[in-house]
Design an enzyme around this catalytic site. Structure first.
Site, short mmCIF file in Angstrom:
data_model
loop_
_atom_site.label_atom_id
_atom_site.label_comp_id
_atom_site.label_asym_id
_atom_site.label_seq_id
_atom_site.Cartn_x
_atom_site.Cartn_y
_atom_site.Cartn_z
N HIS A 160 0.84 -1.20 0.00
CA HIS A 160 0.00 0.00 0.00
C HIS A 160 0.88 1.25 0.00
O HIS A 160 1.79 1.38 0.81
CB HIS A 160 -0.91 -0.01 1.23
CG HIS A 160 -2.04 -0.99 1.10
ND1 HIS A 160 -2.52 -1.74 2.14
CD2 HIS A 160 -2.78 -1.34 0.00
CE1 HIS A 160 -3.52 -2.51 1.70
NE2 HIS A 160 -3.68 -2.29 0.41
N GLU A 175 1.73 3.38 2.95
CA GLU A 175 2.38 2.62 4.02
C GLU A 175 3.85 2.38 3.66
O GLU A 175 4.46 1.38 4.03
CB GLU A 175 1.61 1.30 4.23
CG GLU A 175 0.14 1.56 4.56
CD GLU A 175 -0.73 0.32 4.58
OE1 GLU A 175 -0.20 -0.80 4.51
OE2 GLU A 175 -1.97 0.49 4.66
N HIS A 210 2.40 -4.08 6.76
CA HIS A 210 1.52 -2.94 6.50
C HIS A 210 1.59 -2.00 7.70
O HIS A 210 2.23 -2.31 8.70
CB HIS A 210 0.07 -3.42 6.32
CG HIS A 210 -0.15 -4.20 5.04
ND1 HIS A 210 -0.88 -3.70 4.00
CD2 HIS A 210 0.26 -5.43 4.65
CE1 HIS A 210 -0.92 -4.59 3.01
NE2 HIS A 210 -0.23 -5.65 3.38
N GLU A 236 0.39 -5.26 10.95
CA GLU A 236 0.05 -3.83 10.91
C GLU A 236 0.95 -3.12 11.91
O GLU A 236 0.68 -3.06 13.10
CB GLU A 236 -1.43 -3.62 11.25
CG GLU A 236 -2.39 -4.24 10.26
CD GLU A 236 -2.52 -3.44 8.95
OE1 GLU A 236 -1.85 -2.39 8.81
OE2 GLU A 236 -3.27 -3.88 8.06
ZN LIG Z 1 -1.95 -1.94 4.08
#
Ligand SMILES: [Zn+2]
Length: 307
Positions: A67, A70, A213, A272
């Protein structure tokens, strides 16, 4: 005294594609034990850099910056590779382990920046000469502020591109065209970045994968009961190492780790990292690195315990 240790992967400036390319060249020179290669190209033709350390039969794959906003995960992943390569080359210990010995047993592959075109939009903005300028402005609602952009250069969310109940995810997202986030594309694996990652994963048969992420300080470890028995235990070990919370997730499909679990029945994790609003500020990077480097070390060790 030896020369001062100086990190190639810097933490004090935004890390875009230019920084990745420069770091790749410097790491290749500094660490002959580190293989640097490309697994494919982005929509705009940027090579997707991969790094390989070790000769072991256990195979671990770590990736970052699926992403765009990110991107901070790219220096997190690459600094880990750098420290590991340095320790292995010098015969030093790495996070309490004999690095040379560890990397005789494990091979670590890393693709720190899966989405370089998207990262460039977030880090450097939409240049006047961008080949998709008109389209990207329209897909971004007319705004030239790309700080919230997650997708690739065609407005497709690369972590909604994998063939694991992709149509369920498409209907759940209900985004019918290119945009900053959550557009699954017309079909699974239409985007060259997702294709490259899938092809690489098929070819290399990893024992364990970690997709980095931001944000939330959480670890997702399951997928529709397709994960192996040890997945939850490994997630708890990763959690103890990092301080992140293992979370059993439902209602999400078509992500890379979903597909990896579904396809291979091996442990795959989405991490995350950090906490706050994306893109996370650079000031968080050193603290996040302490957490994620401990987590990644634990992931390497977990691969050794697999049969
Ligand atoms: Zn992500």
């Amino acid at each position: 005294m030896k020369a001062q240790r100086r990190d190639v992967v810097e933490f004090h400036r935004p890390f875009g594609y230019f920084e990745l390319r420069r770091a790749a060249a410097r790491l290749r020179r500094a660490y002959p034990n580190l293989a640097v290669f490309s697994i494919g190209s982005s929509v705009l033709g940027k090579p997707l850099y991969a790094f390989r350390l070790g000769t072991g039969t256990k195979r671990v794959f770590v990736n970052g910056a699926f992403h765009a906003n990110e991107w901070i995960t790219a220096p997190l992943v690459l600094r880990f590779v750098e420290e590991a390569a340095r320790a292995a080359q010098r015969g030093e210990s790495f996070r309490g382990r004999d690095a040379a010995e560890l990397f005789r047993r494990v091979t670590l592959d890393a693709v720190p920046m899966v989405n370089p075109d998207g990262v460039e939009l977030v880090v450097r903005g939409l240049g006047a000469d961008h080949p998709l300028r008109r389209e990207l402005l329209a897909w971004n609602g007319g705004s030239d502020d790309f700080s919230g952009w997650k997708a690739n250069a065609r407005g497709v969310d690369l972590n909604d591109q994998f063939p694991a109940h992709w149509d369920v995810e498409r209907d759940r997202r209900a985004v019918d065209g290119p945009g900053p986030r959550d557009y699954t594309g017309e079909a699974p694996l239409t985007e060259p970045e997702a294709q490259a990652i899938a092809r690489f994963t098929e070819a290399e048969r990893f024992d364990l994968v970690v997709a980095m992420h931001t944000q939330g300080r959480e670890i997702y470890w399951n997928y529709r009961d397709r994960e192996p028995l040890e997945a939850e235990r490994i997630a708890r070990a990763l959690g103890r190492a990092s301080g992140y919370a293992p979370v059993k997730l439902t209602g999400s499909d078509a992500g890379y780790k979903d597909w990896f679990i579904d396809r291979f029945g091996r442990p795959g994790f989405t991490v995350e990292a950090g906490f706050g609003a994306n893109p996370l500020p650079l000031a968080q990077l050193p603290g996040m690195y302490e957490e994620t480097s401990a987590l990644l070390m634990e992931a390497l060790l977990a691969s050794l315990r697999r049969n």
